[in-house]
Scaffold this active site. Structure first.
Site, mmCIF file in Angstrom:
data_model
loop_
_atom_site.group_PDB
_atom_site.id
_atom_site.type_symbol
_atom_site.label_atom_id
_atom_site.label_comp_id
_atom_site.label_asym_id
_atom_site.label_seq_id
_atom_site.Cartn_x
_atom_site.Cartn_y
_atom_site.Cartn_z
ATOM 1 N N HIS A 1 -9.783 0.944 5.678
ATOM 2 C CA HIS A 1 -8.549 0.438 5.068
ATOM 3 C C HIS A 1 -7.365 0.601 6.017
ATOM 4 C CE1 HIS A 1 -9.803 0.697 0.521
ATOM 5 N NE2 HIS A 1 -10.467 -0.215 1.199
ATOM 6 N N PHE B 1 -6.279 9.106 -2.614
ATOM 7 C CA PHE B 1 -5.056 8.616 -3.263
ATOM 8 C C PHE B 1 -4.715 7.273 -2.642
ATOM 9 C CE2 PHE B 1 -0.623 7.677 -3.397
ATOM 10 C CZ PHE B 1 -0.095 8.244 -4.542
ATOM 11 N N GLU B 2 -4.642 6.253 -3.451
ATOM 12 C CA GLU B 2 -4.156 4.966 -2.965
ATOM 13 C C GLU B 2 -3.434 4.297 -4.113
ATOM 14 O OE1 GLU B 2 -7.786 2.607 -1.887
ATOM 15 O OE2 GLU B 2 -7.146 2.955 0.184
ATOM 16 N N ILE B 3 -2.287 3.709 -3.799
ATOM 17 C CA ILE B 3 -1.662 2.796 -4.749
ATOM 18 C C ILE B 3 -1.563 1.479 -3.994
ATOM 19 C CG2 ILE B 3 0.401 2.257 -6.118
ATOM 20 C CD1 ILE B 3 0.867 5.273 -6.402
ATOM 21 N N TYR C 1 0.839 -1.202 0.000
ATOM 22 C CA TYR C 1 0.000 0.000 0.000
ATOM 23 C C TYR C 1 0.868 1.243 0.000
ATOM 24 C CZ TYR C 1 -4.042 2.877 1.390
ATOM 25 O OH TYR C 1 -5.073 3.794 1.440
#
Ligand code: GDP
Ligand code: MN
Length: 345
Positions: free
Chosen positions: A279, A242-244, A177
């Protein structure tokens, strides 16, 4: 002012440069849940990300919506990228309010949430959106064969040229993450999230990772001017617009069981649990904290917060700026907290 450690930059060896290793392309997509009415904002986000990064890598875009995308939406979004765009409808059973949610109880809950100034409390679609982003997006059939995603919202900005393949970086460094911004949340949006989590842990202590970030999740040093924690949760969370991420984690048995527990408890509707705290707590408890990465080099803005690196590769973003809103918003930053407990990851 963020108290961030010095001198840690993502190293960009040749392996991450464009086309250095085309055969080893990462299985990934840029992902956006978006409404037709947000077309202009989506185009703006896409232009920024294409200019600073994706034109070098051409990862596909996947757009999700609870109603069909218009032809105009499809035409105009496809026109700002060379990469393939996919347009996906969310299955009804993933979007609709679950059968066990009681409508009268929801309406009562809205009143309480509104007394505490919780934004969007009366907007049922907002609750549905948070639930979908928490536990359902990665179950969409269109993502079945995709491992990594980069979540992009309409109307966000990307400021810095990023010259390496961030998905390859995630893969090669075994990261689950990636985030840019850490924030405190409104405690009244999640009062029973931590109590429910404790109940879950009592039944499933086996899911707790040996190298977890529980101390970060439960930290008590909340910003002093505010009403403390949310029943034991610090409210510090990775800001999930924003998440990768690597969807393998969301697809794990631990997360599946955790999401189902929360979903049954009803807090996506009776409170206003966001996908960000859900999350974040899951990552903080069930994942190895060294697999969580701060992308300090990705300049980013979602109103009203920024991540602004000090680099000549960044344009239109003042180094170190955290907000362009009122001064008190600087107190919402909880990155120092993450650095304190976990280090850089
Ligand atoms: P905020 O960032 O918390 O203020 O919430 P947003 O309004 O930006 O919503 C978060 C994300 O979900 C954005 O990408 C929106 O486009 C998307 N979104 C929110 N509600 C809906 C909805 O009802 N339908 C669709 N298709 N997208 C939604
Ligand atoms: Mn948003």
């Amino acid at each position: 002012p963020t108290g961030e450690p010095e001198g840690h930059l993502v190293h960009t060896s040749d392996a991450y440069l464009p086309d250095a290793n085309p055969s080893a392309r990462i299985n990934a997509t840029l992902l956006a849940l978006v409404r037709n009415e947000e077309l202009e904002g989506m185009l703006q986000s896409m232009r920024d990300l294409e200019r600073t990064w994706n034109h070098k890598f051409n990862y596909p875009w996947t757009f999700f919506n609870d109603v069909p995308f218009t032809e105009e939406f499809k035409r105009k979004t496809q026109a700002v990228t060379k990469a393939k765009c996919n347009y996906e409808l969310i299955p009804k059973e993933h979007w609709e309010v679950p059968s066990w949610i009681n409508d009268d109880l929801y309406k009562e809950s809205v009143k309480i949430l509104e007394e505490h100034d919780i934004q969007y409390a009366d907007k049922i679609s907002y609750h549905q959106m948070c639930r979908w982003n928490s536990g359902l997006f990665y179950k969409h059939p269109a993502l079945q064969n995709t491992q990594y995603y980069w979540r992009v919202e309409p109307k966000v900005h990307f400021f810095c040229d990023v010259d390496y393949d961030v998905f390859r970086y995630m893969h090669d460094n075994n990261k689950t993450y990636g985030f840019t911004i850490n924030l405190y949340d409104a405690p009244y949006s999640v009062p029973s999230l931590w109590p429910e989590t404790i109940k879950f842990l009592a039944q499933h202590s086996e899911y707790l990772h040996d190298n977890n970030a529980r101390d970060w999740v439960t930290d008590k040093l909340r910003r002093p001017s505010h009403n403390d924690q949310a029943s034991g949760y610090s409210t510090c969370h990775f800001w999930s617009n924003f998440e990768i991420g690597d969807m393998t984690f969301w697809r794990s048995q631990a997360y599946e069981d955790y999401f189902n527990h929360l979903d049954r408890a009803g807090g996506f509707f009776y409170e206003r649990w966001g996908d960000a705290p859900v999350h974040s707590i899951a990552l903080g408890l069930f994942e190895d904290s060294s697999r969580i990465h701060w992308f300090r080099d990705i300049g980013y803005q979602h109103i009203p917060f920024f991540n602004c690196p000090n680099s000549p590769k960044c344009h239109g973003c003042t180094t170190g700026r955290f907000t362009d809103g009122e001064a008190w918003l600087n107190m919402e930053d909880c990155r120092p907290n993450w650095f304190k407990y976990v280090g850089m990851g």
